[in-house]
Design an enzyme around this catalytic site. Structure first.
Site, PDB file in Angstrom:
ATOM      1  N   THR A  42       0.812  -1.213   0.000  1.00  0.00           N
ATOM      2  CA  THR A  42       0.000   0.000   0.000  1.00  0.00           C
ATOM      3  C   THR A  42       0.840   1.255   0.000  1.00  0.00           C
ATOM      4  O   THR A  42       0.452   2.284  -0.542  1.00  0.00           O
ATOM      5  CB  THR A  42      -0.923  -0.015   1.234  1.00  0.00           C
ATOM      6  OG1 THR A  42      -1.741  -1.175   1.144  1.00  0.00           O
ATOM      7  CG2 THR A  42      -1.790   1.219   1.314  1.00  0.00           C
ATOM      8  N   ASP A 122       0.128  -6.925   4.910  1.00  0.00           N
ATOM      9  CA  ASP A 122      -0.540  -8.210   5.179  1.00  0.00           C
ATOM     10  C   ASP A 122       0.427  -9.296   5.634  1.00  0.00           C
ATOM     11  O   ASP A 122       0.105 -10.077   6.521  1.00  0.00           O
ATOM     12  CB  ASP A 122      -1.286  -8.710   3.922  1.00  0.00           C
ATOM     13  CG  ASP A 122      -2.521  -7.877   3.633  1.00  0.00           C
ATOM     14  OD1 ASP A 122      -3.180  -8.135   2.613  1.00  0.00           O
ATOM     15  OD2 ASP A 122      -2.810  -6.961   4.429  1.00  0.00           O
ATOM     16  N   LYS A 194      -0.063  -8.036  12.756  1.00  0.00           N
ATOM     17  CA  LYS A 194      -1.103  -7.114  12.284  1.00  0.00           C
ATOM     18  C   LYS A 194      -2.384  -7.430  13.042  1.00  0.00           C
ATOM     19  O   LYS A 194      -2.869  -8.554  13.018  1.00  0.00           O
ATOM     20  CB  LYS A 194      -1.302  -7.257  10.778  1.00  0.00           C
ATOM     21  CG  LYS A 194      -2.189  -6.157  10.156  1.00  0.00           C
ATOM     22  CD  LYS A 194      -2.206  -6.266   8.634  1.00  0.00           C
ATOM     23  CE  LYS A 194      -3.008  -5.133   7.994  1.00  0.00           C
ATOM     24  NZ  LYS A 194      -3.028  -5.237   6.508  1.00  0.00           N
ATOM     25  N   GLU A 315      -3.343 -29.770  28.498  1.00  0.00           N
ATOM     26  CA  GLU A 315      -4.372 -30.646  29.070  1.00  0.00           C
ATOM     27  C   GLU A 315      -3.952 -32.083  28.769  1.00  0.00           C
ATOM     28  O   GLU A 315      -3.004 -32.337  28.076  1.00  0.00           O
ATOM     29  CB  GLU A 315      -5.719 -30.325  28.419  1.00  0.00           C
ATOM     30  CG  GLU A 315      -6.208 -28.940  28.833  1.00  0.00           C
ATOM     31  CD  GLU A 315      -7.464 -28.530  28.077  1.00  0.00           C
ATOM     32  OE1 GLU A 315      -7.559 -27.327  27.780  1.00  0.00           O
ATOM     33  OE2 GLU A 315      -8.297 -29.392  27.766  1.00  0.00           O
TER      34      GLU A 315
HETATM   35  N1  DGL Z   1      -2.735  -6.148   0.025  1.00  0.00           N
HETATM   36  C1  DGL Z   1      -2.064  -5.582   1.156  1.00  0.00           C
HETATM   37  C2  DGL Z   1      -0.573  -5.843   1.120  1.00  0.00           C
HETATM   38  O1  DGL Z   1       0.037  -5.552   0.099  1.00  0.00           O
HETATM   39  C3  DGL Z   1      -2.251  -4.133   1.271  1.00  0.00           C
HETATM   40  C4  DGL Z   1      -2.083  -3.752   2.668  1.00  0.00           C
HETATM   41  C5  DGL Z   1      -0.923  -2.833   2.867  1.00  0.00           C
HETATM   42  O2  DGL Z   1       0.141  -2.932   2.230  1.00  0.00           O
HETATM   43  O3  DGL Z   1      -1.083  -2.029   3.765  1.00  0.00           O
HETATM   44  O4  DGL Z   1      -0.053  -6.312   2.141  1.00  0.00           O
END
Ligand code: DGL
Length: 356
Positions: A42, A122, A194, A315
């Site tokens: 992004t 991501d 994240k 457990e």
């Molecule tokens: N599709 C996401 C990525 O490239 C966009 C999110 C981002 O980069 O903030 O990881």
């Protein structure tokens, strides 16, 4: 006597105005050298308007991104290298290996003082953790990205990049492991994840918190990263062409064993269980884990729960699968991949998870 005379001469020289400017020039010319490896995301994204939420990641080049950040060139002598320009959900093993090779070459040949990686958010935490375990140098490696496209009103990328370069330029950042800078926070690659899908405050380190903050272009550190990392890591991936295939299986109410059995029957070498609660799963999954272990598949128990991790006080399970401690499933997968380049022994894998 000779030493005193030479010191006196140096003091006289430095007291002269022209020498101070030369000396000062020397100082300004010796700005830190920072290389920015761009992968997309992004921070390189473009939207149809400054207020539209949807956008295309991986559009702008690293030179366009650097040009969009006022004063960033004052921090360091910058060099941008476009490794890829992708959305990070499309991250590939070959890009990880290329990032590792580029960083190792730059640091081994003293070609820079720090590296910044611009990356989609991501899978940023995964690339950061992979490099935290494999870049065997002490110089800083800092990842950053953005939650708003570069063309957006109040885009967060420019300041994140400014902070990342400022952090990577500062000698105090050395030997702290790979770091992630987002929204003024400094996170350790060891525990950052994240935790918001769209907000600009999208990253946190559940149960651990940030390592520190960026203020006025300078890092304020509040804690160290206690797990083994970077120059102390045993993982040598020099010459590695591919990593052992390792998958993740998510557990949930009345989950079937279809997915895990299909993975066991594939060429996977490792499986991480994203268990419910303290790394728990039902009897269906338990049977499949036993089947996988009997067929030589390495299996590690992690948890889908954000905080607390998984330890050995489980457990009443008699399964000998190692636990992930404070590694969430996506981090446990990376550590298991690298552990499998060295061993398949359960006890040794468990020791590795206790150390990294
Ligand atoms: N599709 C996401 C990525 O490239 C966009 C999110 C981002 O980069 O903030 O990881």
């Amino acid at each position: 006597m000779k030493k005193i005379i030479s010191r006196l001469l140096l003091l006289v020289f430095l007291s002269l105005p022209f020498s101070r400017s030369i000396y000062a020039d020397q100082l300004t010319q010796s700005k830190p050298r920072v290389v920015i490896l761009a992968t997309g995301g992004t921070i390189a994204g473009s939207a149809a308007s400054a207020t539209q939420a949807s956008y295309r990641p991986g559009v702008l080049s690293i030179s366009q991104i650097i040009a969009s950040v006022p004063d960033i060139e004052k921090l360091a002598d910058l060099k941008g290298i476009q490794i890829s320009n992708i959305a990070s959900q499309d991250m590939e093993e070959r890009i990880w290996l290329e990032l590792w090779k580029s960083i190792d070459h730059l640091f081994s040949n003293d070609l820079c003082d720090g590296v910044v990686i611009t990356h989609g958010t991501d899978t940023m935490e995964e690339t950061a953790y992979f490099l935290n375990l494999t870049v065997r140098h002490t110089k800083p490696v800092v990842l950053t990205g953005a939650m708003r496209a570069a063309t957006s009103l109040s885009a967060d990328g420019p300041f994140n990049l400014y902070n990342a370069v400022a952090l990577a330029s500062n000698p105090i950042s050395a030997n702290r492991g790979v770091m992630v800078v987002m929204n003024d926070y400094i996170f350790s690659a060891n525990d950052v994840t994240k935790t918001h899908t769209v907000n600009s405050d999208a990253f946190s380190a559940p149960g651990f918190g940030a390592m520190g903050y960026m203020r006025d272009g300078a890092p304020q550190f509040y804690r160290e990263n206690s797990n083994t990392h970077t120059s102390s890591s045993v993982f040598d991936i020099n010459g590695v062409k591919s990593l052992p295939v390792t998958e993740i299986v998510y557990a949930y109410a009345f989950s079937s064993a279809v997915a895990i059995n299909a993975i066991i029957d594939s060429n996977a070498k490792g499986i991480v269980i994203a268990g419910v609660g303290h790394g728990n799963y039902n009897k269906e999954i338990s049977k499949a884990i036993e089947r996988g272990l009997s067929r030589g598949v390495a299996i590690v128990r992690s948890s889908r729960v954000a905080e607390g991790g998984v330890d050995l006080a489980a457990e009443n399970y008699d399964i000998k699968a190692p636990v992930s401690f404070n590694k969430n499933p996506q981090k446990a997968r990376i550590l298991l991949m690298l552990a499998l380049t060295r061993t398949k022994d359960c006890a040794e894998i468990q020791r590795i998870f206790a150390e990294y």
